[in-house]
Scaffold this active site. Structure first.
Site: not given
Length: 362
Positions: A7-10, A12-13, A101, A197
């Protein structure tokens, strides 16, 4: 299945994790801390992995009712992505840190740790379709071609893909945002991250020069051999670049000059007219077959050399140290170090056949 949701914080995730929960999986959320000194806040769509992003991921996990952790991958990210990025520029090549990445952090370091802790799969918010046929994974383009991320995922091995979930591959971005709104996820309107990023201000040249310093050399006209200017280092240029070269006078034909090639050993940047950028043949190494089935002979494919663009029909053939690609249509601005992905047509959409690193062009 026992699933670890990255979970990136966006948005989509968050939606991908929600769909994994809805599918009946036992889901745990994890945010990957990729910087030892993360920024506090995002700047619009630039940057990611900030403290704000970690907080957004935690709140999304709380709303989904799943456990949540922050795992520190800053050391691995610095070594495997940032250091590789700088080393490639130093060699006069053009790297793709997003591919690195995904390959070395999200689906190597993260997946390895997840499997070691008893998880069956890692779930992400990538836009790509994944299915299994006779125990062989099949990676295809997303339904939303504008958001398709199969290009950056094609460097994953078949074994890594067997332990991966991409719940968003059959959806369009607009549908994902609408779903986030329905679920009450406050990240529904959060802007997407763009650019690299770890270079939040978007100044790639400045970032590279601050790490590698200055290594003076010359800018040379590729046709005449005339020295046009001096530069601070080949690592400040990329093949296909037009702006910021440092040569004001146009080429012989009166048109702007472009970077044609980089020679780190002699610190030479060769420039010329745009038509000299086109290539018809590409030699690649470091070949990965995401489906596990290697190429036995020449095959008609569609190749892609950039995350968004650089697409052309071609014939790809295996050679001793990699693959050779003969383009049916010329492509401009192909640079050593870029990733090439070859797709084959199927009834269910474009299937990623192989990914490889570009070494030479002709």
């Amino acid at each position: 299945m026992k699933v670890l949701a990255a979970m990136s914080g966006g948005v989509d995730s968050a939606v991908a994790a929600a769909r994994a929960v809805e599918a009946g999986h036992e889901v745990t959320g994890v945010h990957m801390a990729l910087s030892a000194k993360p920024g506090t806040l995002r700047t619009g769509s630039r940057g990611c992995c900030t403290i704000e992003d970690a907080g957004d991921a935690r709140r999304a996990a709380d709303m989904l009712g799943i456990p949540f952790y922050v795992w520190d991958f800053s050391e691995e990210f610095t070594e495997e992505v940032v250091a590789d990025f700088l080393a490639e520029y130093e060699r006069g090549r053009t790297p793709n840190p997003c591919v690195r990445c995904n390959e070395r952090i999200k689906f190597a370091a993260l997946l390895e740790r997840a499997i070691g802790l008893g998880f069956d799969a890692v779930c992400t918010g990538h836009y790509a379709r994944l299915s299994t046929v006779d125990d062989s994974p099949e990676l295809r383009r997303s339904v939303d071609e504008g958001k398709d991320q199969s290009y950056v995922l094609a460097s994953l091995t078949a074994e890594q893909l067997r332990h991966s979930l991409f719940p968003l591959g059959g959806s369009r971005k607009s549908e994902v945002r609408a779903e986030a709104e329905r679920r009450g996820l406050f990240v529904a309107r959060k802007p997407d991250s763009h650019d690299i990023c770890f270079i939040a201000d978007g100044d790639t040249r400045g970032f590279v020069e601050s790490r590698l310093g200055t290594r003076p050399g010359t800018i040379v006209d590729d046709e005449t051999g005339e020295v046009l200017a001096e530069h601070a280092g080949v690592h400040g240029f990329t093949v296909g670049q037009r702006k910021g070269i440092g040569v004001e006078a146009p080429a012989v034909d009166g048109r702007p000059r472009y970077v044609l090639s980089l020679e780190p050993v002699t610190a030479t940047v060769r420039v010329g007219s745009r038509d000299r950028l086109t290539v018809d043949e590409i030699e690649c190494s470091e070949v990965i077959y995401p489906g596990g089935q290697q190429l036995a002979g020449p095959a008609e494919v569609t190749v892609q050399i950039r995350a968004h663009g650089g697409v052309a029909p071609a014939v790809v053939a295996p050679v001793e140290d990699g693959v050779t690609v003969h383009l049916r249509e010329s492509i401009s601005g192909v640079a050593p170090g870029q990733k090439l992905v070859a797709y084959t047509e199927s009834a269910d959409g474009d299937l990623a056949l192989l990914a490889a690193t570009i070494d030479r062009t002709a």
